[in-house]
Design a protein around this motif. Structure first.
Motif, mmCIF file in Angstrom:
data_model
loop_
_atom_site.group_PDB
_atom_site.id
_atom_site.type_symbol
_atom_site.label_atom_id
_atom_site.label_comp_id
_atom_site.label_asym_id
_atom_site.label_seq_id
_atom_site.Cartn_x
_atom_site.Cartn_y
_atom_site.Cartn_z
ATOM 1 N N VAL A 16 33.637 79.855 34.984
ATOM 2 C CA VAL A 16 34.578 79.455 36.031
ATOM 3 C C VAL A 16 34.498 77.955 36.282
ATOM 4 N N ARG A 17 33.308 77.386 36.246
ATOM 5 C CA ARG A 17 33.149 75.954 36.536
ATOM 6 C C ARG A 17 33.838 75.077 35.493
ATOM 7 N N LEU A 90 45.647 78.879 37.014
ATOM 8 C CA LEU A 90 45.578 79.759 35.856
ATOM 9 C C LEU A 90 46.492 79.233 34.765
ATOM 10 N N ALA A 91 45.899 78.955 33.633
ATOM 11 C CA ALA A 91 46.679 78.510 32.481
ATOM 12 C C ALA A 91 47.065 79.753 31.690
ATOM 13 N N ASP A 92 47.487 79.560 30.487
ATOM 14 C CA ASP A 92 47.879 80.684 29.647
ATOM 15 C C ASP A 92 46.664 81.278 28.953
ATOM 16 N N ASP A 93 45.636 81.600 29.733
ATOM 17 C CA ASP A 93 44.418 82.183 29.186
ATOM 18 C C ASP A 93 44.064 83.428 29.992
ATOM 19 N N PRO A 94 44.476 84.598 29.514
ATOM 20 C CA PRO A 94 44.198 85.826 30.258
ATOM 21 C C PRO A 94 42.708 86.037 30.515
ATOM 22 N N ARG A 95 41.850 85.557 29.614
ATOM 23 C CA ARG A 95 40.400 85.716 29.808
ATOM 24 C C ARG A 95 39.930 84.957 31.031
ATOM 25 N N ALA A 96 40.504 83.770 31.275
ATOM 26 C CA ALA A 96 40.135 82.994 32.460
ATOM 27 C C ALA A 96 40.554 83.737 33.721
ATOM 28 N N THR A 97 41.717 84.340 33.697
ATOM 29 C CA THR A 97 42.185 85.104 34.850
ATOM 30 C C THR A 97 41.235 86.246 35.146
ATOM 31 N N VAL A 98 40.840 86.970 34.117
ATOM 32 C CA VAL A 98 39.913 88.094 34.295
ATOM 33 C C VAL A 98 38.593 87.600 34.864
ATOM 34 N N ALA A 99 38.086 86.478 34.354
ATOM 35 C CA ALA A 99 36.814 85.938 34.841
ATOM 36 C C ALA A 99 36.905 85.581 36.323
ATOM 37 N N SER A 103 35.140 87.975 39.405
ATOM 38 C CA SER A 103 33.937 87.332 39.938
ATOM 39 C C SER A 103 33.620 87.903 41.323
ATOM 40 N N PRO A 104 32.350 88.163 41.620
ATOM 41 C CA PRO A 104 31.991 88.740 42.917
ATOM 42 C C PRO A 104 32.017 87.739 44.076
ATOM 43 N N ASP A 105 32.297 86.477 43.808
ATOM 44 C CA ASP A 105 32.296 85.461 44.872
ATOM 45 C C ASP A 105 33.324 85.779 45.948
ATOM 46 N N ARG A 106 32.934 85.595 47.204
ATOM 47 C CA ARG A 106 33.842 85.755 48.350
ATOM 48 C C ARG A 106 33.585 84.611 49.305
ATOM 49 N N PRO A 107 34.545 84.130 50.065
ATOM 50 C CA PRO A 107 35.921 84.610 50.053
ATOM 51 C C PRO A 107 36.610 84.232 48.760
ATOM 52 N N LYS A 108 37.637 84.980 48.432
ATOM 53 C CA LYS A 108 38.431 84.724 47.234
ATOM 54 C C LYS A 108 39.877 84.584 47.683
ATOM 55 N N THR A 109 40.508 83.500 47.280
ATOM 56 C CA THR A 109 41.902 83.289 47.614
ATOM 57 C C THR A 109 42.718 83.349 46.343
#
Length: 131
Positions: A16-17, A90-99, A103-109
């Motif tokens: 993610v970073r 989000l770019a055109d990378d479905p894997r990035a979207t899934v990551a 991710s368990p991080d909260r809050p999530k927007t």
């Protein structure tokens, strides 16, 4: 949470970073932010969009976190395209979207772009309106 980085590496998901930050100030009025704070499942269902590389909101789990938040916002985001998560565009990378989404991080927007007004009507109404 310590298991998450190892799981993302094992699944071949990007860190993610390493993803590009979104310029959230440039988002237009057709973008709605959905902030989810509770730990656990987000309570939403995403589906691949027509382009095959982005995701749309396909549904929410009855009584789930996303359903409760949308009810409080008095909004429907049906078929809205997911354009950013937290501060990451989000770019055109479905894997990035899934990551990002899993991710368990909260809050999530999550930032969703609404369909153009003419596409928000049900398909039957659009067909009836054609000459």
């Amino acid at each position: 949470a310590a298991v998450w980085p190892a799981a993302t590496r094992a699944a071949g998901l990007p860190a993610v970073r390493d993803l590009p930050l979104a310029n959230l100030a440039d988002l237009d009025d057709d973008v709605v932010a959905l902030e989810l704070n509770e730990p656990g499942p987000l309570g939403l269902e995403l589906a691949a969009s027509r382009d095959g590389v982005s995701f749309v909101l396909a549904g929410v789990v009855d009584g789930g976190q996303a359903a409760r938040r949308l009810a409080a916002l008095r909004r429907s985001l049906a078929n809205a395209r997911l354009v950013a998560v937290d501060d990451v565009e989000l770019a055109d990378d479905p894997r990035a979207t899934v990551a990002l989404v899993t991710s368990p991080d909260r809050p999530k927007t999550l930032y969703f772009k609404l369909e153009p007004p003419e596409r928000r009507r049900p398909a039957a109404a659009r067909r009836a309106a054609k000459p």
